[in-house]
Design an enzyme around this catalytic site. Structure first.
Site, PDB file in Angstrom:
ATOM      1  N   ASP A 272     -17.973   6.138  -1.760  1.00 32.20           N
ATOM      2  CA  ASP A 272     -16.717   6.127  -0.999  1.00 32.20           C
ATOM      3  C   ASP A 272     -16.565   7.517  -0.375  1.00 32.20           C
ATOM      4  OD1 ASP A 272     -14.182   5.542   0.011  1.00 32.20           O
ATOM      5  OD2 ASP A 272     -13.155   5.761  -1.919  1.00 32.20           O
TER       6      ASP A 272
ATOM      7  N   ARG B 299     -13.194  -9.506   1.755  1.00 31.87           N
ATOM      8  CA  ARG B 299     -11.799  -9.173   1.458  1.00 31.87           C
ATOM      9  C   ARG B 299     -10.919 -10.391   1.739  1.00 31.87           C
ATOM     10  NH1 ARG B 299     -10.201  -3.827   1.496  1.00 31.87           N
ATOM     11  NH2 ARG B 299      -8.283  -4.731   0.670  1.00 31.87           N
TER      12      ARG B 299
ATOM     13  N   ARG C 239       0.884  -1.174   0.000  1.00 31.79           N
ATOM     14  CA  ARG C 239       0.000   0.000   0.000  1.00 31.79           C
ATOM     15  C   ARG C 239       0.913   1.214   0.000  1.00 31.79           C
ATOM     16  NH1 ARG C 239      -5.349   1.319   3.527  1.00 31.79           N
ATOM     17  NH2 ARG C 239      -6.114  -0.119   1.938  1.00 31.79           N
TER      18      ARG C 239
HETATM   19  N1  NVA Z   1     -10.653   6.298  -1.414  1.00 37.96           N
HETATM   20  C1  NVA Z   1     -10.246   5.870  -0.097  1.00 37.96           C
HETATM   21  C2  NVA Z   1     -10.308   4.380  -0.001  1.00 37.96           C
HETATM   22  C3  NVA Z   1      -9.936   3.813   1.348  1.00 37.96           C
HETATM   23  C4  NVA Z   1     -10.052   2.311   1.391  1.00 37.96           C
HETATM   24  C5  NVA Z   1      -8.849   6.398   0.199  1.00 37.96           C
HETATM   25  O1  NVA Z   1      -7.985   6.296  -0.686  1.00 37.96           O
HETATM   26  O2  NVA Z   1      -8.624   6.927   1.283  1.00 37.96           O
HETATM   27  N1   CP Z   2     -11.360  -0.748   2.435  1.00 35.83           N
HETATM   28  C1   CP Z   2     -10.071  -0.706   2.836  1.00 35.83           C
HETATM   29  O1   CP Z   2      -9.128  -0.915   2.061  1.00 35.83           O
HETATM   30  O2   CP Z   2      -9.925  -0.448   4.153  1.00 35.83           O
HETATM   31  P1   CP Z   2      -8.540  -0.116   4.897  1.00 35.83           P
HETATM   32  O3   CP Z   2      -8.055   1.188   4.329  1.00 35.83           O
HETATM   33  O4   CP Z   2      -8.902  -0.021   6.347  1.00 35.83           O
HETATM   34  O5   CP Z   2      -7.565  -1.225   4.607  1.00 35.83           O
END
Ligand code: NVA
Ligand code: CP
Length: 261
Positions: free
Chosen positions: A178, A245, A58
């Site tokens: 979202d 997930r 990530r």
């Molecule tokens: N669009 C959000 C998704 C989090 C899972 C973000 O990038 O913060």
């Molecule tokens: N939906 C999702 O990816 O959640 P987190 O950011 O908590 O991992």
């Protein structure tokens, strides 16, 4: 696993999925590898390659993720960048099939910011051939390059539509939203609240599509993009999405790392 941003669902579901598949993992935070700062992305990839069978990352920057994947010989799984979040959408489509049947019969309406979730939904829609309507405020549409790439993935035409008109939720079998302010955009939160206000998914919007399910990747900002009544209501499948997930990622890793037997 490398995490440059906070995570609840992704981190825990990957950790549990790896354990259930009989694997082991180490999870590194921002301060550990200091990717691109303490050492280059390419050097980090070439070192990790010698220790592990795959990398779940990530990262703040999608460019860094692509560089990591190019330099590593082992598979690199995108656990979210500012551009896309494909693992989330795998679980979402699994959920949609569970609750509504074959994807070919679905029509997803995404309401909100043209962000990473919108991008991955678009790529899934064009590649898998289910209709998707992306509804955003003016100025918050997905980038042109993202739209072009998504359309380029289509195997048999595409049924992707991008609009600013909320009325286009009509006929949807799923309404997906979202957060209005994604990670990294926190300084824009107040201005985004104003711009996005009329795009809130509330009971009035859901009553226009009484047979549709409500979807959200979570975390949710209750009272902003979605009301309590909708996220806690009978159309909501958000916790089923979160639960899936685990299974979607187990399947992904079985495919990538399994023996094929
Ligand atoms: N669009 C959000 C998704 C989090 C899972 C973000 O990038 O913060
Ligand atoms: N939906 C999702 O990816 O959640 P987190 O950011 O908590 O991992």
């Amino acid at each position: 696993m490398l995490f440059q941003r906070p995570s609840h669902r992704t981190r825990v579901s990957f950790e549990v999925a790896i354990a259930r598949l009989g694997g082991s993992r180490t999870t590194l935070g921002e301060q550990d590898v200091q990717l691109g700062y303490r050492e280059s992305v390419g050097d980090a990839a070439r070192v990790l390659d010698r220790y592990v069978d795959g990398i779940v990352a990530r990262l703040r920057s999608h460019t860094d993720l692509v560089e990591l994947a190019s330099a590593a010989e082992k598979p690199v799984i995108n656990a979210l960048t500012e551009r896309s979040h494909p693992c989330q959408i795998l679980a979402d489509l699994m959920t949609l099939e569970e609750v509504r049947g074959p994807l070919a019969r679905q029509h997803v309406a995404y309401v909100g910011d043209g962000n990473n979730i919108a991008t991955s939904l678009m790529e899934a829609s064009t590649r898998l051939g289910f209709p998707l309507t992306v509804i955003t405020p003016s100025g918050y549409e997905p980038d042109e390059a993202v739209i072009t790439r998504a359309r380029g993935l289509a195997l048999d035409g595409d049924r992707l539509s991008i609009t600013n008109e909320l009325a286009k939720v009509e006929g949807a079998t799923a309404i997906y939203t979202d957060v209005w302010t994604s990670m990294g955009h926190e300084t824009e939160r107040e201005s985004r609240r104003r711009v996005f206000a009329e795009y809130q998914v509330n009971e009035a919007l859901m009553s226009a599509v009484p047979d549709a399910v409500f979807m959200h990747c979570l975390p949710a900002h209750r009272g902003e993009e979605v009301t309590d009544a909708v996220i806690d209501g009978k159309q909501s499948v958000v916790f089923q999405q979160a639960g899936n997930r685990l299974y979607a990622q187990m399947a992904l890793m079985a495919e990538l790392f399994g023996s094929g037997t």
